[in-house]
Design a protein around this motif. Structure first.
Motif, mmCIF file in Angstrom:
data_model
loop_
_atom_site.group_PDB
_atom_site.id
_atom_site.type_symbol
_atom_site.label_atom_id
_atom_site.label_comp_id
_atom_site.label_asym_id
_atom_site.label_seq_id
_atom_site.Cartn_x
_atom_site.Cartn_y
_atom_site.Cartn_z
ATOM 1 N N TYR A 24 -33.925 -52.590 -25.839
ATOM 2 C CA TYR A 24 -32.675 -52.727 -25.092
ATOM 3 C C TYR A 24 -31.896 -51.386 -24.916
ATOM 4 N N ASP A 50 -37.035 -62.760 -26.094
ATOM 5 C CA ASP A 50 -36.651 -63.425 -25.161
ATOM 6 C C ASP A 50 -35.240 -64.245 -25.349
ATOM 7 N N TYR A 52 -32.911 -62.556 -27.052
ATOM 8 C CA TYR A 52 -31.818 -61.668 -27.407
ATOM 9 C C TYR A 52 -31.102 -60.941 -25.955
ATOM 10 N N PHE A 53 -32.146 -60.862 -24.966
ATOM 11 C CA PHE A 53 -31.753 -60.294 -23.795
ATOM 12 C C PHE A 53 -32.496 -60.747 -22.751
ATOM 13 N N HIS A 54 -32.095 -60.706 -21.368
ATOM 14 C CA HIS A 54 -32.905 -60.910 -20.302
ATOM 15 C C HIS A 54 -33.797 -59.623 -19.989
ATOM 16 N N HIS A 55 -35.058 -59.697 -19.712
ATOM 17 C CA HIS A 55 -35.744 -58.495 -19.442
ATOM 18 C C HIS A 55 -36.918 -59.133 -18.470
ATOM 19 N N ASP A 56 -37.567 -58.150 -17.838
ATOM 20 C CA ASP A 56 -38.619 -58.681 -16.783
ATOM 21 C C ASP A 56 -39.784 -59.024 -17.304
ATOM 22 N N GLY A 57 -40.076 -58.976 -18.563
ATOM 23 C CA GLY A 57 -41.469 -59.274 -19.028
ATOM 24 C C GLY A 57 -42.377 -58.320 -19.072
#
Length: 179
Positions: A24, A50, A52-57
């Motif tokens: 983050y 996944d 805790y925050f949206h991410h592109d992976g």
């Protein structure tokens, strides 16, 4: 990030609590390294990320049981920071000046393991438990003090996630400031 070492006492119970803020608060990619036996821990970290925050992976790379040790060692040589308990992966890069190391000590002390390593931060409990350092290779829990809350070795459970995350962020800042 080496998820575990050779025994159950070389597992740090707060990996997700460090990985989430690192992803983050930085632009770093984190490679989770380990054997097939470490996939459950890898799943827990990925699930926490996944949740805790949206991410592109793309910044959390899952390699446990997928890469041979040679693959992990090669990646470590090309990493800005290698993080983990006292394991073969950390030992392999111990004298690589361009690779920062953050090692969480379990049974060893700075004096008998990391004193001569270069570009290394050695972390112990805050405060360390009375049994640290025991200088023993444990084959089971009969000779290792276990933290009741986490189920991990007392020495590993005493290392706070905020100190680990801060050490990694400092190493990244130093590496990128020098570039």
């Amino acid at each position: 990030l080496a998820l575990a070492g050779s025994g159950p006492f070389k597992i740090w119970p707060y990996t997700a609590q460090a990985v989430v803020p690192l992803l983050y608060e930085t632009d770093a990619a984190i490679v989770l390294a380990g054997a097939d036996k470490d996939r459950q821990a890898e799943d827990l970290v990925a699930s926490a990320v996944d949740g805790y925050f949206h991410h592109d992976g793309k910044r959390l790379v899952r390699t446990c049981g997928r890469w041979p040790i040679r693959g992990s060692l090669t990646m470590a040589l090309h990493s800005d920071v290698v993080l983990g308990p006292e394991t073969g992966l950390l030992n392999a890069v111990s004298h690589e000046p361009d690779v920062a190391k953050v090692v969480m000590l379990s049974h060893s002390s700075v004096e008998n393991l990391t004193r001569d390593w270069v570009n290394t931060v050695s972390l112990t409990g805050d405060p360390p438990p009375a049994c640290y350092p025991c200088h023993r290779l444990h084959h089971d829990w009969n000779t290792c003090n276990r933290d009741e809350r986490t189920g991990a070795a007392a020495c590993m459970a005493a290392i706070p996630s905020r100190r680990v995350a801060a050490a990694v962020k400092d190493a990244l800042a130093t590496k990128r400031g020098a570039a």
